[in-house]
Write an enzyme that holds these catalytic residues in place. Structure first.
Site, PDB file in Angstrom:
ATOM      1  N   THR A 296       0.845  -1.186   0.000  1.00  0.00           N
ATOM      2  CA  THR A 296       0.000   0.000   0.000  1.00  0.00           C
ATOM      3  C   THR A 296       0.883   1.239   0.000  1.00  0.00           C
ATOM      4  OG1 THR A 296      -1.953   1.013   1.000  1.00  0.00           O
ATOM      5  CG2 THR A 296      -0.219   0.249   2.506  1.00  0.00           C
TER       6      THR A 296
ATOM      7  N   GLY B 246      -4.123  -3.422   8.157  1.00  0.00           N
ATOM      8  CA  GLY B 246      -3.131  -4.492   8.177  1.00  0.00           C
ATOM      9  C   GLY B 246      -2.495  -4.529   9.553  1.00  0.00           C
TER      10      GLY B 246
ATOM     11  N   GLY C 193      -2.033  -1.203  11.963  1.00  0.00           N
ATOM     12  CA  GLY C 193      -3.407  -0.774  12.140  1.00  0.00           C
ATOM     13  C   GLY C 193      -4.085  -0.362  10.857  1.00  0.00           C
TER      14      GLY C 193
ATOM     15  N   CYS D 202      -3.004  -3.276  -2.192  1.00  0.00           N
ATOM     16  CA  CYS D 202      -3.501  -4.417  -1.417  1.00  0.00           C
ATOM     17  C   CYS D 202      -3.639  -5.668  -2.277  1.00  0.00           C
ATOM     18  CB  CYS D 202      -4.831  -4.092  -0.736  1.00  0.00           C
ATOM     19  SG  CYS D 202      -4.728  -2.695   0.393  1.00  0.00           S
TER      20      CYS D 202
END
Length: 270
Positions: free
Chosen positions: A78, A186, A197, A215
Site C-alpha cells: 500500500t 493491516g 493498524g 492491497c
C-alpha cells in the site's frame, strides 16, 4: 477493555517518517507487553512511502523500482502519505488473539467516522478494510466508448492496470463507479499485543496508488472522503471524530480469546 490512551505523533509539516514510527511502535509494543503503559493508539500522518506486507508479490510492486519498505504486518502493498490518517492501536488482547474480531472493531470505528461526515461505507466479503460500494457491473459507464464486456479485468486475473491507460488506474475507480477502498487495515500480533493498524484516506493524492496494485486487488480501486463527498475535508476535521469512535468501540469491547477447535479423536473400527 481498559482505558485507551491516544498519542498524536505528528501531522502536516510534522508528518512522521515511516521507519521512525515503526520504531515507536516497537517501543510501545514492548512496554504494553510489560504492562508499563496502557493500551495505546498512535495517530499520525506519514511522509510519502510504499510499504509491503508479508504476502506482497513482486508483480504488485512499482514497475519503476521505486523503493518499498517491507514490514512485518499482514496484507500486501500500500501507500502512505499526506492527506491520510494513520492509526496504530497497540492493544493487549486475550490469547489466542481473535485477529478477525480485532479487525472488525477497527472497521466499525472507521465506518462510523465516515458516516458522521455523511458517507455510507461498508465491508466487502473476503476483503478487509472499509469500502464505498460501486454500481452493479451492468450499470457502470463504458470505458473509452467500449462496452464493459471488453473490460479485461472481468476476465483476466493477471490484468495489470499499471500497464494501461489512466482510465483503468486505481485512483479513477470512482469515475468507473467500481468498489473502492476508503480505509486499509493491516495488523500484526506478537505476544498477544497488536501492532500496525489502519490508514484512512481523507484528502490524499490517490494517484500515488497507481504505481502499485494496492492491497493486491486488481478489480477495484481507492477513494477518499474528500473525493466521495465533493468538498474539502482535512485531517484536522477527521482526527477528533476518528479518535472518539475508536475510543467508543475499543474501550467498550469485551474481547474474547479465539475459539480453537479441539482435534477430532480417531475411533478405532470395531
Amino acid at each position: 477493555m481498559s482505558e485507551l490512551r491516544f498519542v498524536r505523533l505528528g501531522f502536516g509539516e510534522e508528518a512522521v517518517d515511516y521507519q521512525e514510527a515503526w520504531q515507536k511502535q516497537r517501543e510501545v509494543h514492548a512496554a504494553r507487553f510489560e504492562d508499563t503503559v496502557p493500551d495505546t493508539c498512535l495517530l499520525l500522518e506519514h511522509t510519502s512511502v510504499y510499504t509491503a506486507g508479508r504476502r506482497t508479490t513482486e508483480s504488485e510492486r512499482p514497475l519503476d523500482g521505486t523503493p518499498v519498505i517491507d514490514v512485518d504486518r499482514g496484507g500486501k502493498i500500500t501507500w502512505h502519505g499526506p492527506g491520510q490518517l494513520i492509526g496504530y492501536p497497540i492493544l493487549k488482547l486475550p490469547r489466542p488473539v481473535d485477529v478477525v474480531a480485532h479487525v472488525r472493531r477497527l472497521e466499525d470505528a472507521l465506518i462510523r467516522t465516515a458516516a458522521e461526515f455523511g458517507l455510507e461505507t461498508s465491508r466487502v466479503e473476503g476483503r478487509s478494510g472499509v469500502w464505498v460500494l460501486g454500481d452493479p457491473v451492468e450499470d457502470r459507464p463504458a470505458l473509452g466508448g467500449l462496452s464493459l464486456d471488453f473490460d479485461p479485468r472481468l476476465h483476466d486475473e493477471e490484468f495489470d492496470p499499471r500497464l494501461n491507460g489512466p482510465e483503468y488506474a486505481p485512483s479513477n475507480a470512482g469515475q468507473r463507479r467500481e468498489d473502492r477502498k476508503l480505509a486499509a487495515i493491516g495488523i500484526r500480533v506478537a505476544k498477544g499485543v497488536t501492532m500496525h493498524g489502519f490508514s484512512l484516506n481523507v484528502n490524499p493524492d490517490n494517484t500515488s496508488f497507481d504505481r502499485i496494485v494496492p492491497c493486491g486487488i486488481r478489480d477495484a480501486g481507492v477513494t477518499s472522503l474528500a473525493y466521495e463527498l465533493g468538498r474539502e475535508i482535512t485531517i484536522d476535521d477527521v482526527l477528533p471524530v476518528a479518535e472518539r469512535h475508536l475510543r467508543e468501540i475499543l474501550e467498550n469491547a469485551e474481547p474474547a480469546p479465539r475459539v480453537v477447535a479441539a482435534p477430532e479423536t480417531a475411533v478405532a473400527p470395531a
